[in-house]
Design an enzyme around this catalytic site. Sequence first.
Site, PDB file in Angstrom:
ATOM      1  CB  THR A 130      -0.950  -0.118   1.152  1.00  0.00           C
ATOM      2  OG1 THR A 130      -0.065   0.149   2.332  1.00  0.00           O
ATOM      3  CG2 THR A 130      -1.803  -1.127   1.463  1.00  0.00           C
ATOM      4  CD  GLU A 153      -5.037  -2.593   2.777  1.00  0.00           C
ATOM      5  OE1 GLU A 153      -5.432  -2.251   1.870  1.00  0.00           O
ATOM      6  OE2 GLU A 153      -4.362  -1.707   3.561  1.00  0.00           O
ATOM      7  CE  LYS A 173     -13.893  11.966  14.262  1.00  0.00           C
ATOM      8  NZ  LYS A 173     -13.014  11.135  14.825  1.00  0.00           N
ATOM      9  CD1 TRP A 185     -17.809  12.471  13.193  1.00  0.00           C
ATOM     10  CD2 TRP A 185     -18.149  10.590  11.863  1.00  0.00           C
ATOM     11  NE1 TRP A 185     -17.359  11.482  13.952  1.00  0.00           N
ATOM     12  CE2 TRP A 185     -17.553  10.318  13.228  1.00  0.00           C
ATOM     13  CE3 TRP A 185     -18.461   9.643  11.108  1.00  0.00           C
ATOM     14  CZ2 TRP A 185     -16.897   8.955  13.561  1.00  0.00           C
ATOM     15  CZ3 TRP A 185     -18.004   8.202  11.565  1.00  0.00           C
ATOM     16  CH2 TRP A 185     -17.521   8.064  12.704  1.00  0.00           C
TER      17      TRP A 185
HETATM   18  P1  ADP Z   1      -3.910   3.713  -1.132  1.00  0.00           P
HETATM   19  O1  ADP Z   1      -4.726   4.455  -2.083  1.00  0.00           O
HETATM   20  O2  ADP Z   1      -4.020   3.851   0.340  1.00  0.00           O
HETATM   21  O3  ADP Z   1      -2.545   3.017  -1.444  1.00  0.00           O
HETATM   22  P2  ADP Z   1      -5.419   1.781  -2.234  1.00  0.00           P
HETATM   23  O4  ADP Z   1      -5.156   1.768  -3.760  1.00  0.00           O
HETATM   24  O5  ADP Z   1      -5.658   0.104  -1.784  1.00  0.00           O
HETATM   25  O6  ADP Z   1      -4.654   2.140  -1.228  1.00  0.00           O
HETATM   26  O7  ADP Z   1      -6.704   2.509  -1.965  1.00  0.00           O
HETATM   27  C1  ADP Z   1      -7.932   2.287  -1.189  1.00  0.00           C
HETATM   28  C2  ADP Z   1      -8.727   3.317  -0.960  1.00  0.00           C
HETATM   29  O8  ADP Z   1      -9.168   3.753  -2.115  1.00  0.00           O
HETATM   30  C3  ADP Z   1      -9.882   2.964  -0.236  1.00  0.00           C
HETATM   31  O9  ADP Z   1      -9.721   2.529   1.178  1.00  0.00           O
HETATM   32  C4  ADP Z   1     -10.871   4.250  -0.443  1.00  0.00           C
HETATM   33  O10 ADP Z   1     -10.525   5.253   0.611  1.00  0.00           O
HETATM   34  C5  ADP Z   1     -10.343   4.729  -1.719  1.00  0.00           C
HETATM   35  N1  ADP Z   1     -11.201   4.434  -2.646  1.00  0.00           N
HETATM   36  C6  ADP Z   1     -11.210   3.205  -3.579  1.00  0.00           C
HETATM   37  N2  ADP Z   1     -12.166   3.040  -4.426  1.00  0.00           N
HETATM   38  C7  ADP Z   1     -13.097   4.377  -4.077  1.00  0.00           C
HETATM   39  C8  ADP Z   1     -14.213   4.599  -4.476  1.00  0.00           C
HETATM   40  N3  ADP Z   1     -15.008   4.023  -5.321  1.00  0.00           N
HETATM   41  N4  ADP Z   1     -14.838   5.914  -3.959  1.00  0.00           N
HETATM   42  C9  ADP Z   1     -14.302   6.511  -2.966  1.00  0.00           C
HETATM   43  N5  ADP Z   1     -12.987   6.068  -2.481  1.00  0.00           N
HETATM   44  C10 ADP Z   1     -12.543   4.816  -2.974  1.00  0.00           C
END
Ligand code: ADP
Length: 539
Positions: free
Chosen positions: A179, A325, A435, A440
């Site tokens: 990640t 994940e 917040k 929220w």
């Molecule tokens: P990171 O960006 O932390 O490296 P990921 O690529 O695994 O990790 O991204 C996951 C995160 O991306 C999710 O937890 C969420 O916050 C965001 N995300 C993924 N798809 C969507 C979506 N359709 N709308 C809003 N947020 C999204």
Amino acid sequence: MDMPLTITTVMRHAEMYHGEREVVSAVSEQDVRRTSYSGVFRRARKLFNALQALGCQPGDRIATLAWNHQQHLELYYGVICGGYVLHTINPRLFDDQIAYIINHAEDKWIFTEPEFIPTLERLKPQIKHVNGIVVLDTDDDAGASFRNVHVYEHLLAGQDDTCAWPEPGENSACAMCYTSGTTGNPKGVLYSHRSLLLHTLSTAVLDAGGPGANDVIMPLVPMFHVNAWGLPFRAPLVGAGIVFPGRYMGNPQVVGRLITQEKVTYGVSVPTIWQMLLDHLDRSGGNLDTLRKAVVGGAATPLSLFERFRDDYGVELAQGWGMTELCSAGTLNVPGPDFELLDEEQRRQYPLKQGKPIFGLEVKITDDGDNALPWDGVAAGHLKVKGLTVCESYFGATEAESGVDANGWFTTGDVATIDPDGTIQVTDRSKDLIKSGGEWISSIELENCAMTHPAIAEAAVISAAHEKWTERPLLIAVKKPDQTVSREDLLAWFDGKVARWWKPDAVIFVEELPHTATGKVSKLTLREQYGDYLLAQNV
Ligand code: ADP
């Protein structure tokens, strides 16, 4: 029969029943290279033989720094089915992060594009376990000075195209991604054959109107980002053709031409890339006539994008949500029978929902005290998941760092509402939540509202420190070229569209927003820059 659930079964199936299906890769702005699944798997066998000849042992991590193309697909199958672990690295990460994850994963070999050799040369003194590198797409060593440097094509040329694939257990590791680690070091997620296979099947089931044997898929999401959302497995499984954009994913001219020329019918990408493509087509007068469905995910998507796809290009754009994940997709927005019961405005807003969970994924939302909240589409809480495709713990990390509680629920870090039928709508990331006076406020909803303003191209809402309310929303926006709007008018745009106390306290106009290595707006950077803005301005 008790047969292991492995990615090798996908390869066998595709080779037997969809072997002639085409795999096309852009090799320059004009040219493509063509092969078939049979061609890819034949070369994957040569690759497996080559990896054995290099002395690789079962379970060794084999890294890639590569774009989306045929060779990367060969690596997917040669490494994974060969009993090794494919570690796809995001080349856009900072040097220190790349070095960290290569060392943490204990990568043995790195397969790289020539253009990333300077990065690897810089990192060479820090890299610990790597035996050598293999250069893709070139005839020479591209200037690499590692102890062992091989040219991919030379390596394959000497190898037999038959092999006896090993039969790893379904729970053995086969791939890994880190990640992006916006805070602290990146965390490694290890995928088993079983989880990737189940993810492939579960996404295919939920997306029943998705790609089949008559489709041509374009993965406009990098193969180094959560396995291109699983498409390198799903496309061969269903017998769809693949068109890879090579290094041109961010080049809308090339992407637009490829879609038309190769008759692409199904594409997936993040909002930014789709937006760039539509902007280009608007300017050039192009079309998306071959495309019948597109999927967007990875970040919040403005309503305008769904409407432009539908109204200007006749394409259905569906939203999905997922995470590294979760093997990738966790949900997909596929309206069910209840959709018809919604009123017009609810139907218009429906694409903004992330959709229902894939088979095998359970979800819940909780308050700060871990109490479950109702599925009423109103209560917003911390989104937690458990299931067949969820990561149990991070690679080389302690149980306490896993994000999984004693009952097996993994905290996603997202905040969401859940409708009575299980449809999820992500309203924020926990760390981006505002917040205000203990209540929220959803930054995503405010951003969506700002982006419906005709003069606004991109918007981010962050939580800024506030004397009275502790935190208040601050809007940071980019205007469309040649458009004007005053701060006051933009704030007035929120009147009647969101609750009065949600309205941002101030607006800052900027030329562009900062993005992370995975292309998402970096709210962390914005908070560092503007977190004290309201205090300083005494707003
Ligand atoms: P990171 O960006 O932390 O490296 P990921 O690529 O695994 O990790 O991204 C996951 C995160 O991306 C999710 O937890 C969420 O916050 C965001 N995300 C993924 N798809 C969507 C979506 N359709 N709308 C809003 N947020 C999204």
